[in-house]
Design an enzyme around this catalytic site. Structure first.
Site, PDB file in Angstrom:
ATOM      1  N   LYS A 116      34.002  52.535  24.380  1.00  0.00           N
ATOM      2  CA  LYS A 116      34.428  53.047  25.685  1.00  0.00           C
ATOM      3  C   LYS A 116      33.426  54.099  26.135  1.00  0.00           C
ATOM      4  O   LYS A 116      33.401  55.219  25.632  1.00  0.00           O
ATOM      5  CB  LYS A 116      35.831  53.638  25.610  1.00  0.00           C
ATOM      6  CG  LYS A 116      36.268  54.109  26.971  1.00  0.00           C
ATOM      7  CD  LYS A 116      37.751  54.320  27.067  1.00  0.00           C
ATOM      8  CE  LYS A 116      38.148  54.603  28.509  1.00  0.00           C
ATOM      9  NZ  LYS A 116      37.424  55.723  29.099  1.00  0.00           N
ATOM     10  N   LYS A 314      41.566  55.844  22.156  1.00  0.00           N
ATOM     11  CA  LYS A 314      40.740  57.049  22.275  1.00  0.00           C
ATOM     12  C   LYS A 314      40.459  57.686  20.915  1.00  0.00           C
ATOM     13  O   LYS A 314      41.307  57.647  20.025  1.00  0.00           O
ATOM     14  CB  LYS A 314      41.453  58.096  23.171  1.00  0.00           C
ATOM     15  CG  LYS A 314      41.783  57.594  24.561  1.00  0.00           C
ATOM     16  CD  LYS A 314      40.573  57.206  25.373  1.00  0.00           C
ATOM     17  CE  LYS A 314      39.994  58.264  26.250  1.00  0.00           C
ATOM     18  NZ  LYS A 314      40.770  58.870  27.274  1.00  0.00           N
TER      19      LYS A 314
HETATM   20  C1  9MJ Z   1      34.136  51.489  29.422  1.00  0.00           C
HETATM   21  N1  9MJ Z   1      34.413  52.603  30.081  1.00  0.00           N
HETATM   22  O1  9MJ Z   1      33.266  51.448  28.593  1.00  0.00           O
HETATM   23  C2  9MJ Z   1      36.222  48.961  30.710  1.00  0.00           C
HETATM   24  N2  9MJ Z   1      34.881  50.308  29.740  1.00  0.00           N
HETATM   25  O2  9MJ Z   1      37.611  47.173  31.590  1.00  0.00           O
HETATM   26  C3  9MJ Z   1      34.793  49.097  29.116  1.00  0.00           C
HETATM   27  N3  9MJ Z   1      35.778  50.205  30.721  1.00  0.00           N
HETATM   28  C4  9MJ Z   1      37.202  48.431  31.617  1.00  0.00           C
HETATM   29  N4  9MJ Z   1      35.627  48.254  29.724  1.00  0.00           N
HETATM   30  C5  9MJ Z   1      38.534  46.985  32.552  1.00  0.00           C
HETATM   31  N5  9MJ Z   1      33.993  48.806  28.077  1.00  0.00           N
HETATM   32  C6  9MJ Z   1      38.699  48.156  33.211  1.00  0.00           C
HETATM   33  C7  9MJ Z   1      37.842  49.080  32.621  1.00  0.00           C
END
Ligand code: 9MJ
Length: 681
Positions: A116, A314
């Site tokens: 993330k 998280k």
């Molecule tokens: C991040 N922030 O790395 C999503 N995200 O998928 C990844 N955010 C996401 N996927 C659907 N790897 C909505 C947000």
């Protein structure tokens, strides 16, 4: 022999794009920087000689010389979703169980696990393979056009390679690599400039530069992890294949992405990534698990603005000890007094923290926080830092208790605390300057009165100039007053006035939301409007009668009553109707026994309807008392299937749920229950 003119220009662009890709995406440069620069100079020279050959996707055009005055709003063709959070293994297991139930499957679900990234979500629009627009996430529906800034990021392809969809929104995260962040801050320190708090803020600040030449000097990069609107639809059956396809087109995909089996695979991935986190060149604040089969994603659907097929797990928050210097109280939009800890600045999780929230007085008492204490500050991602606990054994003798002020620190109105509620509030409402701007912004927001163009900055100007104090004042504004404001031309002033005028024609739920009654959000506003039918009926209702509204408990009811009983608010509501000319459809109050002809029915909508949008159909069904759900289950009474219905239709058929076409929908909306099951209402 070298080709000259147009042919050579095309060849140079292809070569430069390929070198960019090898450098940024594959991390395998095949030429030196000097060789790259030579090719770029040759291209520049040719374009100077033949300006007619310049195209927007030429690498010479990455940095525009035009300084913008602001960012234009951009509506995403498909909304950008946010993610629900999991903070423990148990949260993740619960997510996996819910997915199993909804998919009605026993075997391990295959997930795609991704870091993330702690950056800024963006949506890039490629048309015929060429980058034509880039936008921030904004509220998920509407973002801001940051095309000129995104184009400066060398790892973002201006043109995709291969056979690409005609139209495609690509979703990803822009971030600042840690090495680049360290370099940037070292340079700032050498100049004696202010340092960036963390890479995320540095990336955000860089994307918000009005001058793209500034952005071009910032070391930004991007990873892509999904798509929004695509035309035609992508063939990939799995999320992992979709990512591979994006990479094949030249979009950077995080190399840590992996498919894993079942929830145990997810948790193993989480642990190994947490361990390697210090070695990564970018900030991450957790892991995202996504159901890999796209048909399953479709079946799972979404709730509010987060998908049911993905969750963010998280990493635990970082903590550090420091001294609590003082406690001040901030006044929020609805008057909530939030105690804020003023701290001896301390580094927590890569950011310097000098303020932290103490939430409310109950928390202060529960944690026994006193001024002068050594406190532990906790920070998770971009969440506001908080005081986690006190080191009691280090308490100095002269530590002082925290006192709730009796008067609002901004407007000196009495501070009240409602029984059963932790928050203390200023009772000033629109008359409190701290609440005024926020309250006006809330009134004008999209889901409330929806006054386009009346943003925070303009509200700030209007309030500071003494032109507007409460919402009703907005409707008295005149063109010369508005156009005299700084940065406000005649044309935009006229547009804002027109938007204000349009907002007179509104609905009761929008008005109730816009008033900013504490604890009354969109769902409660709708429930109140449906229940009472008219503003007068609500105004005349006792607390007990308000308590009859579905999902309204004693605290909300007390807030509504206190709000309506305040003469200043009552006067404002009268002014809005009689002086400002707001009008909305009203109905007789709905008797409890007659809760709508479709009361008790659960309906799911899928596919494209011809006669109305799904949103409109949802609203009408809800008004008649039906519940509109996002996915089909045994409890579904009807599936309404428009054109091109997909997996929801299959699922409804397999569960023997009655399927209605648009004629069936018409019957429902007329209050009839077509050839359905004989279930008690
Ligand atoms: C991040 N922030 O790395 C999503 N995200 O998928 C990844 N955010 C996401 N996927 C659907 N790897 C909505 C947000």
């Amino acid at each position: 022999m070298r080709r000259s003119g147009a042919g050579r220009v095309t060849e140079l662009r292809r070569l430069l794009a390929e070198h960019d890709r090898r450098y940024y995406e594959l991390d395998q440069p095949s030429v030196s920087d000097a060789e790259y620069d030579t090719l770029m100079q040759e291209l520049r020279a040719l374009e100077t000689q033949h300006p007619e050959l310049i195209t927007p996707d030429s690498p010479t055009q990455r940095v525009s010389g035009i300084v913008a005055t602001g960012f234009t709003p951009v509506k995403h063709r498909v909304p950008m979703l946010s993610l629900d959070n999991a903070f423990s293994d148990e949260d993740v297991r619960a997510f996996d169980r819910r997915a199993h139930e909804r998919l009605a499957t026993d075997g391990d679900i295959v997930y795609c696990a991704e870091p993330k990234l702690d950056g800024l979500a963006v949506s890039l629009l490629y048309e015929a393979g060429v980058l034509t627009r880039a936008a921030t996430r904004g509220d998920g529906t509407t973002g801001e056009d940051i095309s000129a800034n995104i184009r400066t990021i060398r790892s973002v392809p201006l043109r995709l390679s291969g056979h690409v969809p005609d139209v495609m929104e690509v979703r990803g995260e822009v971030y600042m690599p840690l090495a680049g962040f360290a370099r940037l801050n070292a340079q700032a320190a050498a100049r004696g400039d202010k340092l960036f708090v963390n890479p995320r803020n540095a990336a955000a600040g860089s994307l918000r530069q009005l001058n793209p030449q500034m952005t071009a000097q910032r070391p930004l990069a991007a990873f892509f992890y999904g798509v929004g609107f695509t035309q035609p639809a992508l063939a990939a059956a799995e999320h992992r294949q979709l990512l591979a396809q994006l990479a094949a087109w030249g979009l950077r995909v995080c190399p840590e992405v992996q498919t894993v089996n079942g929830v145990d695979g997810c948790l193993a991935y989480y642990r190994q990534l947490a361990e390697r986190r210090p070695q990564l060149d970018y900030q991450i604040d957790g892991v995202v698990y996504k159901v890999n089969r796209r048909a399953d994603q479709e079946t799972l659907g979404q709730v509010a603005r987060a998908p049911r097929w993905a969750i963010a797990h998280k990493f635990p928050a970082d903590e550090a000890p420091t001294t609590l210097l003082d406690v001040e109280f901030q006044v929020g939009r609805t008057g909530t007094l939030t105690p804020v800890a003023r701290l001896q600045p301390v580094l927590v999780g890569g950011a310097t923290v000098s303020n932290a929230t103490l939430h409310n007085m109950d928390e202060i008492e529960r944690k026994d926080v006193r001024i002068g204490d050594t406190v532990i500050v906790r920070r998770a991602g971009d969440v506001i830092p908080e005081v986690a606990r006190v080191e009691l054994e280090q308490r100095p003798r002269d530590a002082r208790r925290v006192q709730l002020p009796e008067k609002c620190p901004v407007c000196a109105s009495p501070v009240i605390r409602i029984e059963g509620e932790a928050a203390a509030r200023c009772s000033g409402g629109f008359s409190c300057p701290a609440q005024r701007k926020e309250a006006l912004g809330h009134f004008a927001s999209r889901r409330a009165l929806d006054i386009e163009g009346l943003g925070d900055r303009l509200i700030e100007q209007l309030v500071d100039a003494g032109l507007v104090q409460t919402p009703a004042d907005l409707y008295r504004l005149e063109l010369p007053q508005l156009s005299a404001l700084e940065r406000m031309g005649e044309k935009s002033a006229a547009n804002v006035l027109a938007a204000i005028a349009r907002s007179r024609d509104t609905t009761l739920p929008r008005l109730l939301l816009g008033l900013g009654i504490p604890e009354v959000g969109e769902a409660t506003a709708l429930a109140l409007a449906l229940h009472f039918g008219s503003l007068a009926a609500l105004q005349g209702a006792s607390t007990e009668q308000i308590l009859e509204v579905p999902d309204v408990g004693p605290v909300i009811a007390a807030h509504i009553r206190a709000y309506l009983d305040d003469t200043r608010h009552a006067r404002e509501v009268t002014r809005l109707r009689s002086e400002a000319g707001l009008h909305w459809p009203e109905q007789a109050p709905r008797a409890r026994a007659d809760a709508g002809p479709l009361q008790g029915l659960t309906v799911v909508l899928t596919g494209t309807l011809q006669s109305m949008t799904r949103e409109a159909a949802t609203e009408k069904l809800q008004q008649l008392g039906a519940k509109v759900a996002g996915s089909v289950s045994k409890k579904t009474d009807y599936l309404i299937a428009g054109a091109e219905a997909g997996s929801k239709l299959t699922r409804a058929q397999s569960l023997n749920v009655p399927v209605l076409d648009e004629a069936g929908l018409e019957s429902l909306l007329a209050g009839r229950r077509p050839r359905g099951p004989d279930r008690p209402a």
